[in-house]
Design a protein around this motif. Structure first.
Motif, PDB file in Angstrom:
ATOM      1  N   ALA A  73       0.769  -1.154  -0.132  1.00 43.31           N
ATOM      2  CA  ALA A  73       0.093  -0.092  -0.091  1.00 43.31           C
ATOM      3  C   ALA A  73       0.945   1.374   0.060  1.00 43.31           C
ATOM      4  CB  ALA A  73      -1.008  -0.060   1.257  1.00 43.31           C
ATOM      5  N   ALA A  74       2.114   1.220   0.677  1.00 42.42           N
ATOM      6  CA  ALA A  74       2.981   2.473   0.540  1.00 42.42           C
ATOM      7  C   ALA A  74       3.456   2.687  -0.787  1.00 42.42           C
ATOM      8  CB  ALA A  74       4.365   1.872   1.351  1.00 42.42           C
ATOM      9  N   GLY A  75       3.310   1.866  -1.616  1.00 45.66           N
ATOM     10  CA  GLY A  75       3.618   2.200  -3.189  1.00 45.66           C
ATOM     11  C   GLY A  75       2.490   2.918  -3.919  1.00 45.66           C
ATOM     12  N   THR A  76       1.267   2.605  -3.341  1.00 44.38           N
ATOM     13  CA  THR A  76       0.135   3.137  -4.036  1.00 44.38           C
ATOM     14  C   THR A  76       0.152   4.677  -3.614  1.00 44.38           C
ATOM     15  OG1 THR A  76      -1.224   1.143  -3.746  1.00 44.38           O
ATOM     16  CG2 THR A  76      -2.430   3.307  -3.943  1.00 44.38           C
ATOM     17  N   ALA A  77       0.388   5.199  -2.252  1.00 40.07           N
ATOM     18  CA  ALA A  77       0.525   6.395  -1.951  1.00 40.07           C
ATOM     19  C   ALA A  77       1.241   7.167  -2.681  1.00 40.07           C
ATOM     20  CB  ALA A  77       0.747   6.564  -0.438  1.00 40.07           C
ATOM     21  N   VAL A  78       2.531   6.631  -2.967  1.00 40.29           N
ATOM     22  CA  VAL A  78       3.484   7.247  -3.763  1.00 40.29           C
ATOM     23  C   VAL A  78       3.279   7.247  -5.256  1.00 40.29           C
ATOM     24  CG1 VAL A  78       6.030   6.985  -4.623  1.00 40.29           C
ATOM     25  CG2 VAL A  78       5.531   6.430  -2.170  1.00 40.29           C
ATOM     26  N   SER A  79       2.573   6.619  -5.808  1.00 35.42           N
ATOM     27  CA  SER A  79       2.231   6.647  -6.932  1.00 35.42           C
ATOM     28  C   SER A  79       1.012   7.584  -7.414  1.00 35.42           C
ATOM     29  CB  SER A  79       1.582   5.214  -7.580  1.00 35.42           C
ATOM     30  OG  SER A  79       0.604   4.663  -7.010  1.00 35.42           O
ATOM     31  N   VAL A  80       0.163   7.710  -6.408  1.00 35.54           N
ATOM     32  CA  VAL A  80      -1.124   8.637  -6.546  1.00 35.54           C
ATOM     33  C   VAL A  80      -0.266  10.077  -6.436  1.00 35.54           C
ATOM     34  CG1 VAL A  80      -2.729   9.850  -5.175  1.00 35.54           C
ATOM     35  CG2 VAL A  80      -2.917   7.517  -5.433  1.00 35.54           C
ATOM     36  N   THR A  81       0.757  10.329  -5.489  1.00 33.93           N
ATOM     37  CA  THR A  81       1.245  11.596  -5.402  1.00 33.93           C
ATOM     38  C   THR A  81       2.356  11.979  -6.732  1.00 33.93           C
ATOM     39  OG1 THR A  81       1.683  11.183  -3.072  1.00 33.93           O
ATOM     40  CG2 THR A  81       3.035  12.790  -3.907  1.00 33.93           C
ATOM     41  N   GLU A  82       2.885  11.018  -7.231  1.00 32.89           N
ATOM     42  CA  GLU A  82       3.835  11.154  -8.632  1.00 32.89           C
ATOM     43  C   GLU A  82       2.665  11.480  -9.465  1.00 32.89           C
ATOM     44  OE1 GLU A  82       5.757   7.489  -9.003  1.00 32.89           O
ATOM     45  OE2 GLU A  82       7.340   8.234  -7.883  1.00 32.89           O
ATOM     46  N   ASP A  83       1.427  10.908  -9.681  1.00 34.20           N
ATOM     47  CA  ASP A  83       0.641  11.420 -10.741  1.00 34.20           C
ATOM     48  C   ASP A  83       0.084  12.700 -10.505  1.00 34.20           C
ATOM     49  OD1 ASP A  83       0.791   8.820 -12.086  1.00 34.20           O
ATOM     50  OD2 ASP A  83      -1.152   8.114 -11.744  1.00 34.20           O
ATOM     51  N   LEU A 160      -3.652   9.145   1.747  1.00 33.25           N
ATOM     52  CA  LEU A 160      -2.502   9.731   2.103  1.00 33.25           C
ATOM     53  C   LEU A 160      -1.680  10.200   0.843  1.00 33.25           C
ATOM     54  CD1 LEU A 160      -1.501   7.161   4.969  1.00 33.25           C
ATOM     55  CD2 LEU A 160      -2.265   9.332   5.153  1.00 33.25           C
ATOM     56  N   GLY A 161      -1.957   9.731  -0.276  1.00 35.56           N
ATOM     57  CA  GLY A 161      -1.213  10.172  -1.379  1.00 35.56           C
ATOM     58  C   GLY A 161      -1.687  11.290  -1.791  1.00 35.56           C
ATOM     59  N   LEU A 162      -2.931  11.457  -1.648  1.00 36.14           N
ATOM     60  CA  LEU A 162      -3.494  13.026  -1.883  1.00 36.14           C
ATOM     61  C   LEU A 162      -3.070  14.196  -0.851  1.00 36.14           C
ATOM     62  CD1 LEU A 162      -7.097  11.781  -3.257  1.00 36.14           C
ATOM     63  CD2 LEU A 162      -5.229  12.883  -4.598  1.00 36.14           C
ATOM     64  N   LEU A 163      -3.053  13.621   0.325  1.00 32.28           N
ATOM     65  CA  LEU A 163      -2.519  14.679   1.310  1.00 32.28           C
ATOM     66  C   LEU A 163      -1.109  14.844   0.982  1.00 32.28           C
ATOM     67  CD1 LEU A 163      -3.838  13.243   4.543  1.00 32.28           C
ATOM     68  CD2 LEU A 163      -4.379  15.394   3.702  1.00 32.28           C
ATOM     69  N   ALA A 164      -0.154  14.310   0.572  1.00 34.20           N
ATOM     70  CA  ALA A 164       1.441  14.442   0.422  1.00 34.20           C
ATOM     71  C   ALA A 164       1.340  15.409  -0.650  1.00 34.20           C
ATOM     72  CB  ALA A 164       1.943  13.270   0.359  1.00 34.20           C
ATOM     73  N   ARG A 165       2.446  16.254  -0.616  1.00 38.75           N
ATOM     74  CA  ARG A 165       2.699  17.172  -1.884  1.00 38.75           C
ATOM     75  C   ARG A 165       3.885  16.704  -2.862  1.00 38.75           C
ATOM     76  NH1 ARG A 165      -1.346  20.794  -2.931  1.00 38.75           N
ATOM     77  NH2 ARG A 165      -2.274  21.240  -0.721  1.00 38.75           N
ATOM     78  N   ASN A 166       4.577  15.655  -2.157  1.00 35.96           N
ATOM     79  CA  ASN A 166       5.673  15.065  -3.185  1.00 35.96           C
ATOM     80  C   ASN A 166       5.904  13.480  -2.380  1.00 35.96           C
ATOM     81  OD1 ASN A 166       7.631  14.749  -0.890  1.00 35.96           O
ATOM     82  ND2 ASN A 166       7.348  17.023  -0.750  1.00 35.96           N
ATOM     83  N   PRO A 167       6.442  12.487  -3.370  1.00 37.16           N
ATOM     84  CA  PRO A 167       6.573  11.211  -3.243  1.00 37.16           C
ATOM     85  C   PRO A 167       7.308  10.858  -1.788  1.00 37.16           C
ATOM     86  CG  PRO A 167       7.096  11.774  -5.620  1.00 37.16           C
ATOM     87  CD  PRO A 167       7.022  12.904  -4.632  1.00 37.16           C
ATOM     88  N   GLU A 168       8.437  11.694  -1.353  1.00 33.31           N
ATOM     89  CA  GLU A 168       8.903  11.519  -0.324  1.00 33.31           C
ATOM     90  C   GLU A 168       8.016  11.730   0.934  1.00 33.31           C
ATOM     91  OE1 GLU A 168      10.022  13.698  -2.516  1.00 33.31           O
ATOM     92  OE2 GLU A 168      11.634  12.347  -3.523  1.00 33.31           O
ATOM     93  N   ALA A 169       7.416  12.520   0.906  1.00 30.70           N
ATOM     94  CA  ALA A 169       5.984  12.818   1.955  1.00 30.70           C
ATOM     95  C   ALA A 169       5.146  11.744   1.923  1.00 30.70           C
ATOM     96  CB  ALA A 169       5.558  14.351   1.787  1.00 30.70           C
ATOM     97  N   ALA A 170       4.824  11.188   0.714  1.00 33.93           N
ATOM     98  CA  ALA A 170       3.831  10.232   0.998  1.00 33.93           C
ATOM     99  C   ALA A 170       4.415   8.727   1.715  1.00 33.93           C
ATOM    100  CB  ALA A 170       3.447   9.796  -0.774  1.00 33.93           C
ATOM    101  N   GLY A 171       5.693   8.675   1.183  1.00 37.62           N
ATOM    102  CA  GLY A 171       6.379   7.563   1.763  1.00 37.62           C
ATOM    103  C   GLY A 171       6.599   7.577   3.289  1.00 37.62           C
TER     104      GLY A 171
END
Length: 253
Positions: A73-83, A160-171
């Motif tokens: 699931a952690a990868g999902t948050a990062v991929s949403v943020t990247e998009d 969480l991916g939508l809350l984060a502003r960058n992939p590092e924060a999503a992680g």
């Protein structure tokens, strides 16, 4: 957009997410192998020192499967943020693709990846001595509960991916999901933990899911615990879907 069109679009976008996953074999292999390595470490390094009243691999497998879901699931948050960061979602919006199929595709891809990684964890567990005692109905119930948990945590990761502003924060945000199995009954009995930790460990969402999976897989009495676990999964999913809807509208204004 009709429901048929929404489903077709979500299916197409899910295929896109899976293809992107395959283009990053290092990240994919890490997500697949790290939970297996952690399970082996617990079984062979620490298992001999931990008294659970049963063979340790038998005790630890449900927790390892949930740990695996957390990594996926952690990868999902990062991929949403990247998009969001790369403007991909803005292009989808310009093509009249709404938030439902976009986010559902991330969740569906996460669920599929997690099912594969969970199957690998289970296969390795069987190879090192795990022997489920349940009949087909209990096995189906365990699979259904695990699917409900994976779905819930995938939607939470999307939020969480939508809350984060960058992939590092999503992680960083998803660290909690990967940490939660440890202060639970996943790897050691709760009564062996410090007394000040008992209340949290007994009442956090993952403990009833783990206890339910353990009881169902080993044909042990489960009581009301599976219903409590399913309630937690349903509540997390409902709250996460609502939150993703609100956050997506705000981020795409």
């Amino acid at each position: 957009m009709t429901s048929t069109a929404l489903a077709s679009t979500a299916l197409t976008l899910t295929g896109r997410r899976l293809r992107i996953s395959l283009r990053s074999p290092d990240a994919l292999i890490t997500a697949l192998m790290l939970p297996i390595m952690l399970m082996l470490i617990f079984v062979y390094f620490f298992g001999g020192a931990i008294d659970t009243g049963t063979q340790y691999v038998t005790y630890v497998v449900p927790g390892a499967m949930l740990l695996c879901a957390g990594f996926g699931a952690a990868g999902t948050a990062v991929s949403v943020t990247e998009d969001m960061k790369d403007g991909i979602i803005d292009r989808f919006r310009a093509a009249d693709i709404g938030g439902v199929p976009i986010l559902a595709s991330h969740v569906a891809a996460s669920v599929l990846r997690n099912l594969v990684s969970t199957a690998l964890v289970l296969a390795v567990a069987l190879a090192i001595g795990f022997r489920p005692q349940a009949g087909p109905p209990a096995l189906l119930a365990a699979a259904g509960l695990l699917l409900a948990y994976i779905t819930a945590i995938s939607w939470l990761a999307a939020a969480l991916g939508l809350l984060a502003r960058n992939p590092e924060a999503a992680g960083g945000f998803t660290f909690l999901m990967m940490f939660l199995p440890y202060p639970s009954s996943a790897f050691v009995p709760i009564e062996t933990m410090p007394s000040w930790l008992h209340g949290f460990a007994e009442n956090q969402p993952l403990t009833p899911v783990i206890e339910s999976l353990r009881a169902l897989l080993l044909a042990q009495p489960a009581g009301h615990i599976p219903w409590l676990a399913l309630t937690w999964c349903t509540a997390i999913t409902a709250a996460s879907v609502t939150l993703t809807s609100i956050l997506f509208r705000r981020r795409t204004r």
